[in-house]
Scaffold this motif. Structure first.
Motif, short mmCIF file in Angstrom:
data_model
loop_
_atom_site.label_atom_id
_atom_site.label_comp_id
_atom_site.label_asym_id
_atom_site.label_seq_id
_atom_site.Cartn_x
_atom_site.Cartn_y
_atom_site.Cartn_z
N ALA A 74 -8.53 4.10 10.57
CA ALA A 74 -8.78 2.64 10.03
C ALA A 74 -7.44 2.35 8.72
N ILE A 75 -7.28 3.54 7.99
CA ILE A 75 -6.25 3.37 6.95
C ILE A 75 -5.00 2.94 7.70
N LYS A 76 -4.55 3.81 8.68
CA LYS A 76 -3.13 3.94 9.53
C LYS A 76 -3.34 2.50 10.09
N HIS A 77 -4.45 1.88 10.61
CA HIS A 77 -4.19 0.49 11.09
C HIS A 77 -4.12 -0.56 10.00
N LEU A 78 -4.51 -0.54 8.89
CA LEU A 78 -4.39 -1.33 7.86
C LEU A 78 -2.93 -1.24 7.38
N LEU A 79 -2.54 -0.07 7.34
CA LEU A 79 -1.25 0.00 6.59
C LEU A 79 -0.11 -0.33 7.60
N THR A 80 -0.20 -0.30 8.76
CA THR A 80 0.51 -0.95 9.99
C THR A 80 0.40 -2.68 9.85
N HIS A 81 -0.74 -3.16 9.70
CA HIS A 81 -0.70 -4.55 9.93
C HIS A 81 -1.06 -5.45 8.70
N ALA A 82 -0.98 -4.73 7.35
CA ALA A 82 -1.09 -5.52 6.13
C ALA A 82 -0.01 -6.43 6.00
N ASP A 83 -0.02 -7.37 5.21
CA ASP A 83 1.35 -8.05 4.72
C ASP A 83 1.98 -7.54 3.73
N CYS A 84 1.22 -6.67 3.08
CA CYS A 84 1.92 -5.65 1.94
C CYS A 84 1.09 -4.55 1.65
N ASP B 120 -13.43 -0.02 13.31
CA ASP B 120 -13.69 -1.31 14.11
C ASP B 120 -13.64 -2.33 12.82
N GLN B 121 -13.98 -2.00 11.66
CA GLN B 121 -13.97 -2.98 10.52
C GLN B 121 -12.51 -3.48 10.30
N SER B 122 -11.79 -2.54 10.40
CA SER B 122 -10.15 -2.73 10.01
C SER B 122 -9.68 -3.58 10.98
N ILE B 123 -9.99 -3.38 12.17
CA ILE B 123 -9.45 -4.08 13.42
C ILE B 123 -9.89 -5.37 13.43
N ASN B 124 -11.30 -5.82 13.26
CA ASN B 124 -11.68 -6.91 12.95
C ASN B 124 -11.21 -7.93 11.72
N LEU B 125 -10.85 -7.10 10.84
CA LEU B 125 -10.28 -7.88 9.38
C LEU B 125 -9.07 -8.34 9.60
N VAL B 126 -8.23 -7.30 10.35
CA VAL B 126 -6.86 -7.82 10.56
C VAL B 126 -6.63 -8.92 11.42
N SER C 135 -18.65 -6.50 -0.39
CA SER C 135 -18.56 -5.55 0.69
C SER C 135 -17.76 -6.19 2.11
N PHE C 136 -17.83 -5.56 3.02
CA PHE C 136 -17.13 -6.11 4.01
C PHE C 136 -17.99 -7.30 4.82
N ASP C 137 -19.20 -7.18 4.85
CA ASP C 137 -19.96 -7.97 5.36
C ASP C 137 -19.81 -9.37 4.69
N GLU C 138 -19.97 -9.23 3.53
CA GLU C 138 -19.75 -10.44 2.47
C GLU C 138 -18.31 -11.23 2.85
#
Length: 731
Positions: free
Chosen positions: A121-131, A84-90, A60-63
């Motif tokens: 969240a998906i759009k944030h991850l799409l934008t900031h993922a390395d791949c 919020d989780q996606s912003i934190n993870l990036v 999970s995200f927390d783990e």
């Protein structure tokens, strides 16, 4: 903002695959029960058999946050996180220098299938993922607006899961039904796809062919007399156990179906059901779509059909009654899946490269140089892995090629070898179709990006399937050669021909060709009022088999308005319709003798006319027969000045297919067609006032837009367009 200690081990060149690496997967299952897509897209690709030396966890995200700093990569799938989780993870990945990957095989950025917060969240991850990893070229093009490094890794099956020894003992069931049993698999969101088939299935049973669809995974509320639901037993819903259960029970079914609505969401999907059905030895019927057209070979590994009740009825009936067909398709599909769609070591290499745990053939460039590199029509990852680096003259197998290197190679070397820049663009076929580009010595892709795309040229035109040395004066996707001779077999269909006789001095040549229709037919003629009497006498005397109906028309809408407006009721009273006219093109020498060429292609001889009629009578999928392009028309098909007008017409018809390029169409407006294909056009209720007043226009009129619309109408009505050429060229 969350933060973690920065004790990441020193980063350096990625070692080889047998080094120990650690990673984390976060999926919509939250680290508990993974979804089927998580197994297919991620977990089965991370098995030790494929990725030795890799240790990973599905959490999970927390783990994940607790152990993130010790990881080499983190792979997030689909709608696993909140915004919020996606912003934190990036931010955490940036702090710890952990490679962040995002995987998505549906376009969840559109529609209302998930919550708005998850879309953001998906759009944030799409934008900031390395791949970003996805499953189809179509979806890659859409996602490149967010990220330059989007890699297509097609869906494949795990041989251990689908073909290995079934060590589990799933519960068996037996369908007590003496009719034909049809399998359909999908989730609750696919109920609309199943609705495509229901009318045809009901008609099939009314015709006396007993057949029932058994749906797995959609729910109970879809049931009817001809559609039943099968529930997966408790405890057998997790993907590997589900596959085991499906395998032992697949003998209950005679064949399978995969209907798919034609909408933007479905166009992004992969053809996974074809792989599933093939692996369990079931032949399938598939909607002709972006998803299946690239995988299924029609009449070889499955049946591809357009989404109409008539087409589904014909395909269902054919599959129900023809056991040999079912056996042949099932065997071919199984072999195709076994040879081309099972995971192997090469797939693991490409996947490990994306994860960043192996130095492979490809890496993205930090800055993309030039229009080609920045375009979605060049896929550097696909290019490098499709053409071996040694074959690319780029060095050894393990050379590291970045996206700019790949572009440079394509422009300087690859294009001259007819290498393709992506799976959706064909260098060779673009130059074969658009000979103006070839004659000018231009690079196919750069021409397409600079002007061809705006003009509506096709990125991957259909090729000719007739011998290469035949009819070199003709261009286009010619698939049938028509005989030239005197043999004629009358059709039982009611035939109507429309002749727009604006230039009276050219009618004699047309009459000579009309005489090749050697059976009774209706001849609908439109002409200037002053010419009606002379035409009636000439045509009545010269064409005794024709039942003549001649009308006087205003010179408005060229040859198109008379049949679209004034004669549509008469046309719809027939089965087959042919349109010709006394074409006289004076604005360019390129079109010299174009009328003679087109008349020859549609009415060359009794034998060629008879063959055209037999194709329309005997081939249920053929809706329109188009002549080839005159070789001198080296820029067709393209929009001309008609794109906006054409798209407006398509919108009025609720057309949801592609509008990125111009479909092949009967340029010059000479064609044969089943009249039911014309119904969507006639239903618009166009009037003469919708057509422009004649002012010598060369392009951009409603008539020109309808000329190109003819390339779309068959698809709207569930039919195909076929391009034919007479074996003997015009004198």
């Amino acid at each position: 903002m969350l933060s973690i200690a920065r004790n990441k081990r020193n980063s350096g060149p990625a070692p080889r695959l047998n080094s120990v690496h650690e990673g984390i997967v976060i999926s919509p299952g939250g680290g508990k029960v993974p979804h089927g897509s998580t197994y297919i897209r991620i977990l089965e690709r991370l098995k030790v058999d494929y990725q030795s030396g890799l240790e990973w966890g599905h959490v999970s995200f927390d783990e994940a946050v607790k152990v993130l700093d010790a990881q080499d990569f983190i792979l997030v799938q689909r709608n696993s996180l909140s915004l919020d989780q996606s912003i934190n993870l990036v931010e955490l990945c940036r702090q710890s220098r952990v490679r962040l990957l995002f995987e998505m095989d549906d376009d969840l950025t559109i529609g209302n299938r998930i919550a708005e917060d998850q879309i953001l969240a998906i759009k944030h991850l799409l934008t900031h993922a390395d791949c970003v990893i996805t499953s189809t070229p179509y979806l890659r093009k859409k996602l490149r607006q967010y990220n330059a490094d989007v890699r297509v890794i097609p869906n494949k099956l795990c041989s251990e899961t689908w073909l290995g020894d079934n060590y589990l003992v799933p519960p068996k069931f037996e369908i007590e039904d003496d009719g034909v049993k049809i399998l359909y698999m999908g989730t609750y969101s696919h109920a609309g796809d199943l609705d495509i088939v229901r009318p045809a299935l009901d008609l099939l049973n009314k015709k006396g062919v007993k057949a029932t669809v058994y749906a797995i995974g959609i729910g109970q509320d879809i049931e009817s007399e001809t559609v039943k639901s099968i529930s997966v037993p408790d405890g057998w819903g997790i993907y590997p156990k589900f596959v085991s259960w499906l395998r032992v029970n697949s003998q209950n079914f005679d064949f399978a179906i995969a209907p798919l609505e034609n909408n933007e969401f479905n166009r992004c999907k992969s053809g996974l059901k074809y792989l599933d059905y093939g692996a369990i030895n079931l032949p399938g019927i598939f909607s002709e779509s972006v998803s299946y057209s690239q995988l299924v070979k029609n009449n070889e590994t499955g049946l591809l059909i357009k989404n109409t009740a008539e087409n589904w009825l014909r395909a269902l009936e054919r599959m129900c009654v023809d056991t040999r067909l079912r056996s042949r398709l099932a065997s071919a599909a199984f072999v195709d899946v076994e040879r081309h769609h099972l995971l192997n070591r090469r797939d693991s290499f490409i996947y490990a490269e994306a994860l960043g745990i192996i130095r492979g053939k490809f890496k993205p460039a930090e800055v993309l140089d030039g229009e080609v590199a920045q375009s979605g029509d060049f896929d550097p990852h696909w290019y490098v892995h499709s053409y071996d680096p040694s074959a690319l003259d780029m060095g050894a197998q393990n050379i590291l090629v970045n996206s700019n290197d790949a572009v440079s190679h394509y422009l300087s070397i690859g294009a001259s070898r007819n290498y393709d820049p992506s799976p959706t663009f064909s260098t060779r076929r673009y130059l074969e179709r658009y000979t103006d580009v070839k004659e000018a010595g231009l690079n196919a892709l750069t021409h397409y990006l600079n002007s061809g795309k705006t003009e509506g040229r096709q990125p991957s035109p259909k090729g000719r399937t007739i011998p290469a040395n035949v009819r070199l004066d003709a261009n286009g996707p010619i698939s049938h050669l028509l005989p030239f001779g005197d043999e004629y077999t009358p059709s039982e269909s009611k035939i109507a021909v429309h002749l727009h006789a604006f230039h009276l001095e050219l009618v004699d040549d047309v009459i000579e060709h009309l005489a090749n229709i050697q059976q009774n037919y209706t001849l609908l003629v439109s002409a200037k009022a002053d010419d009606v009497a002379a035409l009636r006498n000439k045509l009545t005397e010269s064409l005794p088999l024709a039942s003549l109906n001649i009308i006087a028309v205003e010179n408005r809408g060229r040859d198109v308005a008379p049949w679209v407006v004034s004669l549509r009721d008469e046309i719809m009273a027939h089965d087959i319709f042919c349109h010709i006219h006394t074409k006289k093109t004076v604005h360019t020498d390129k079109h010299k003798n174009w009328r003679s060429y087109l008349l020859h292609e549609v009415l060359a001889s009794p034998a060629s006319v008879s063959k055209i009629l037999s194709l329309l009578d005997d081939e249920p999928n053929i809706g329109l027969i188009s002549p080839p392009y005159l070789a001198r028309l080296s820029t067709q098909p393209q929009w001309g000045a008609n794109r906006d007008r054409l798209i407006n017409l398509l919108s009025q018809m609720n057309y949801e297919g592609q509008k990125d390029y111009c479909e092949d169409y009967p340029a010059g407006s000479f064609f044969w067609v089943k009249t039911e294909v014309l119904k969507p056009l006639f239903d618009l209720g166009l009037t003469l006032n919708d057509f422009e007043i004649e002012a010598g226009q060369n392009d951009g009129t409603l008539a020109h837009a309808i000329e190109r619309l003819m390339g779309y109408l068959p698809s709207i009505s569930g039919f195909d367009t076929v391009c034919t050429a007479v074996e003997k060229p015009v004198d």
